[in-house]
Design an enzyme around this catalytic site. Structure first.
Site, PDB file in Angstrom:
ATOM      1  CG  ASP A  88      -0.163  -0.023   2.543  1.00 57.20           C
ATOM      2  OD1 ASP A  88       0.688  -0.915   2.715  1.00 57.20           O
ATOM      3  OD2 ASP A  88      -0.398   0.849   3.403  1.00 57.20           O
ATOM      4  CD  GLU A 151       4.035   0.830   7.328  1.00 58.55           C
ATOM      5  OE1 GLU A 151       4.585   1.013   8.425  1.00 58.55           O
ATOM      6  OE2 GLU A 151       3.805   1.764   6.537  1.00 58.55           O
TER       7      GLU A 151
HETATM    8 ZN   LIG Z   1       6.515   1.959   4.680  1.00 59.08          ZN
END
Ligand SMILES: [Zn+2]
Length: 466
Positions: A88, A151
């Site tokens: 992501d 994340e």
């Molecule tokens: Zn990162």
């Protein structure tokens, strides 16, 4: 012995082609587009599926867990080495000179969202693993290259992985900087509530500073009822002459608005910022406030101002290995009706607990009738520098980079390394390369990425062979 740098150079063309494909997927979490099938919205899952399809074609065993997290696996053995990367990315934001999702290489740098966080480093590390697999290296343990898709927010995917899959023996995350980060401070927060009301003093209608607990507030605005705006203007001019902040005073129908501008910084290094909120309180502290307003201003001005180490509370703490406890006063709000809300965020080394941190603040808070509650906390994480994992990774970095003075580091927190008992963060930002993660025109020098691939080749090779 293999020349890892040459081996990595040989992968450059294919690596850049695969990296470009992954970077073109705008894998930003989108809660408005979330469905049962795509809990984070479709784009992070699209990047995950593209990655797993590539890995499967490359000959890895793969698994997609609920479109949240997945892995590519190689090798056999009782032990598992986990490598934790993420697919992501942060939203692009404004200010780009090129399309953030059409990567371009200019002056030896690859530009685009994810170039340095974390698609560039993650793919370099994946290519290192693939190289070892393709060249017949015999793995004495299983390696799982695990990719998360959240994340940048809540780690939803990686948390799911650790719920449903067995814990790895050891691991590292190529989602930070070189050399090795073997320690992360714990995090704690205290939520303070100050009584409402102004007593018979000046009416402090509102005081607002700070947007997030983990940022140093750049701006602070207070609105008060005060007849003599000219006096406040004069006082502020004097204050600005003596302090490293900007500011202004506006008057409108007896309401005086005072604004102070400081400097934002990340909450894990609050000393690098200038906290507009505590400066504004320090300025206001010369006027006769009463009631909750007076307590709020006094707490900010006398205790929080210019103190990121809790020295005015007589509560400074440090650990020889993990360093100092730091405190960021990230949210500082007051209204006459609702009272005050103050958020103190702590990054702390081993040797102190959130309860003990609360006890440092409690006596001062009691004195000012301020209520203290604990917010969520995270324990400190530390893998000793003499652990063979840390030693092997350090050697790979030093051998390939030539950086002989490198030492393992402790940071304020926030890497996947903490998910494993023997887990660290490792690369891929080089010490002298600017950090453009989360910014417009994010980039990474291609030479750095190839160098990091060589480092990962040696590191993984040394971790999986006898
Ligand atoms: Zn990162």
């Amino acid at each position: 012995m293999t020349n890892w740098q040459e081996a990595a150079e040989g992968q450059k063309k294919n690596y850049l082609a695969d990296l470009t494909n992954i970077m073109k997927i705008a894998s930003v979490r989108d809660d408005n587009a979330a469905t049962d099938e795509f809990p984070l919205g479709p784009m992070p899952a699209k990047a995950l599926q593209a990655f797993l399809a590539m890995a499967e074609k490359d000959g890895f065993r793969t698994k997609n867990i609920d479109n949240l997290v997945g892995y590519a696996e190689w090798g056999e053995g009782n032990e598992t080495l986990a490598i934790l990367a993420h697919l992501d990315v942060m939203p692009a934001g404004k200010g780009w000179n090129t399309d953030p999702f059409q990567p371009v290489i200019k002056d030896g740098n690859i530009y685009g969202r994810g170039a340095s966080d974390d698609k560039g480093p993650g793919m370099a590390c994946y290519y290192a693993l693939k190289y070892l697999k393709d060249h017949g290296v015999h793995f004495n343990k299983k390696v799982r290259f695990i990719v998360g898709t959240d994340e940048e927010s809540n780690w939803t995917g990686m948390h799911r992985y650790f719920e449903v899959e067995p814990a790895p023996t050891l691991g590292f995350s190529p989602d930070a900087e070189f050399p090795v980060i073997n320690g992360e401070k714990g995090q704690a927060s205290l939520k303070l509530t100050v009584p409402a009301g102004n007593g018979d003093g000046i009416n402090l209608k509102s005081f607002q500073s700070g947007l997030r607990f983990n940022m140093v507030p750049r701006e602070a605005v207070a609105v008060l009822e005060y007849a003599d705006a000219a006096q406040i203007k004069m006082d502020l001019e004097k204050f600005l002459a003596d302090n490293p902040v900007k500011g202004s005073v506006e008057e409108d129908n007896g309401n005086v608005t005072v604004t102070i501008i400081g400097k934002a910084a990340h909450g894990m290094e609050p000393e690098k910022g200038i906290n507009a909120g505590t400066y504004l309180a320090t300025f206001l502290n010369q006027y006769p406030f009463e009631g909750g307003a007076a307590h709020f201003i006094e707490f900010l001005a006398k205790y929080l101002h210019l103190d990121t180490r809790m020295e005015t509370f007589d509560g400074a703490f440090r650990d020889d290995v993990m360093g100092e406890m730091t405190m960021n006063a990230g949210i500082l709000n007051f209204t006459a009706e609702d009272g005050g809300h103050i958020d103190m965020n702590f990054r702390f080394p081993k040797g102190i607990t959130p309860d003990q941190i609360q006890q440092i603040v409690q006596p001062v808070a009691d004195q000012l009738q301020i209520k203290v509650e604990q917010g969520p906390s995270q324990k400190p994480h530390f893998v000793p520098a003499d652990d063979p994992l840390v030693q092997t990774l350090m050697k790979a970095y030093v051998d390939q980079s030539g950086d002989q003075d490198a030492e393992p580091e402790v940071v304020g927190g926030g890497t996947y390394g903490r998910l494993m008992k023997r887990g660290v963060a490792f690369g891929a930002l080089m010490p002298n390369t600017p950090n453009t993660m989360h910014q417009a025109n994010e980039y990474q020098p291609v030479a750095d990425l190839i160098k990091s691939m060589a480092i990962y080749m040696q590191a993984i090779n040394d971790l999986v062979t006898d």
